[in-house]
Design a protein around this motif. Structure first.
Motif, PDB file in Angstrom:
ATOM      1  N   LEU A 166       6.017  15.703   6.044  1.00 50.70           N
ATOM      2  CA  LEU A 166       5.585  14.373   5.647  1.00 50.70           C
ATOM      3  C   LEU A 166       4.128  14.429   5.198  1.00 50.70           C
ATOM      4  N   THR A 191       8.368   6.849   2.222  1.00 50.92           N
ATOM      5  CA  THR A 191       7.910   8.120   2.773  1.00 50.92           C
ATOM      6  C   THR A 191       7.871   9.189   1.686  1.00 50.92           C
ATOM      7  N   GLN A 211       2.882   7.959   3.620  1.00 50.40           N
ATOM      8  CA  GLN A 211       3.845   6.893   3.853  1.00 50.40           C
ATOM      9  C   GLN A 211       3.190   5.560   3.515  1.00 50.40           C
TER      10      GLN A 211
END
Length: 397
Positions: free
Chosen positions: A121, A114, A124
């Motif tokens: 975020l 990640t 990933q």
């Protein structure tokens, strides 16, 4: 089986500055120590992996698979040995392109698979451990047969397109540097090129061969204290050496498919704008192969290759574009080509004047010792002692 250094799995985060580019050569030129490289390159090859290690990156995030299974490429093993974290098959949080999702120059944190910016975020993927790389490389061994078929097909296609150049030397440029009957060292940007140049220092200093560098090999040659006579460039490359470096070479040869430089198109103007006289070479061969073909056709011998791929595995681990030309070129130059790693074993250096004087002195000492053991020699020694004593006023006694 490839032996891999096992990196203990850890949940610790890796932090660095993100550098992104779809063109891997352009990305490599911008990397700095501590960066996180975000790229898109299927089957990471050894040369690119070593360049990433040399740049000092802490992690590599790849949009494509590091190992596709087509053949056992060795790039991921190089990164593992250097302790660099790897993530492949990376996408944005909503499945978008990772190169668009990760902003250039942002401080990012990579934990597992990640990638985050602060608490957000941004990408990933799959973290590659030593066990996973070992498993994938084992499965990729079965792809070698298919790749060998690809190698023979690409080689046949290259020979069909460039039969006149390879077999008869048609279309090869005339350079000002004299090559006939002279030794030539071709410097490319291979994984071990720096070490090979270091081992060749005596050969280069004493034999003074013609040095031909590729565009990527030119900085290595200059850093080793060499002034290449010829540089062979790819007109389609986005990353040419600095004009100052190119001007140190007596000849600049530019490879381009038919209709480019010779026709006075954009390729020619590109070099004219920076004041470089470029000699065209109409070929689709990789620059290192073009350099070998040029030297071979001119009658140079031997040809010493620095940073060149020599085995089937190394050819398959390289660029797909140069696969056919690499195999055909090595068949063409044949016994004239010597790998740089073999030169120190075959060349022990030239006989110097001090070596001859030392041998002569040892011989004279041996003769004197032999004479001194005879009655005549003993008498000569006594006479010499008497004369020297007389000359020095009796101080020898």
């Amino acid at each position: 089986m490839v032996k891999l250094r096992t990196r203990p799995h850890t949940d610790a985060a890796v932090v660095g500055t993100a550098r992104t580019d779809r063109r891997t050569p352009a990305l490599l030129s911008r990397l700095r120590r501590g960066d996180v490289a975000v790229l898109d390159q299927i089957d990471l090859d050894t040369e690119t992996a070593q360049a990433l290690v040399d740049a000092g990156v802490v992690a590599v995030v790849n949009r494509a698979p590091m190992i596709s299974g087509r053949f056992p490429n060795r790039g991921p093993a190089v990164l593992l040995d250097a302790g660099i974290v790897m993530v492949d098959l990376a996408t944005g949080p909503e499945g978008e392109d990772v190169l668009a999702a990760v902003s250039e120059g942002r401080r990012v944190e990579l934990r597992g698979g990640t990638l985050s910016v602060g608490d957000r975020l941004v990408a990933q993927g799959r973290e590659l451990t030593a066990d996973e790389v070992r498993r994938q490389l084992g499965e990729a061994e079965s792809g070698l047969t298919t790749q060998l078929h690809t190698l023979t097909h690409n080689s046949a296609e290259f020979l069909r397109r460039e039969e006149a150049l390879v077999l008869h030397g048609e279309g090869l440029p005339r350079v000002r540097t004299k090559l006939r009957a002279r030794p030539v060292v071709v410097v490319s940007h291979g994984p071990d090129a720096v070490a090979e140049l270091r081992r060749l220092r005596r050969y280069l200093r004493e034999v003074k061969p013609v040095v031909i560098a590729t565009g990527e090999g030119l900085p290595l040659a200059l850093a080793a204290g060499l002034n290449p006579d010829v540089v062979v460039l790819d007109a389609g490359s986005q990353d040419l050496p600095p004009a100052k470096s190119m001007r140190t070479c007596r000849d600049v040869v530019v490879t381009e498919p038919a209709g480019g430089v010779r026709a006075g198109g954009a390729g020619s103007e590109r070099f004219e704008r920076i004041g470089i006289r470029a000699v065209p070479m109409q070929t689709s061969a990789a620059t290192a192969d073009a350099a070998l073909l040029l030297a071979d056709a001119a009658g140079a011998t031997p040809l010493v290759g620095v940073g060149l791929r020599a085995t089937i595995e190394e050819l398959l681990d390289g660029s797909r574009d140069g696969l056919g030309s690499g195999f055909v070129t090595r068949l063409k130059v044949g016994p004239r080509l010597v790998d740089a790693t073999a030169v120190p074993m075959l060349y022990s250096g030239q006989l110097r004047a001090r070596h001859a004087y030392l041998v002569l002195l040892i011989g004279l000492v041996a003769v004197a010792a032999a004479l001194a053991s005879t009655d005549v020699g003993h008498q000569w020694a006594m006479d010499l002692h008497h004369h020297l004593s007389h000359l020095l006023g009796g101080r020898l006694s």
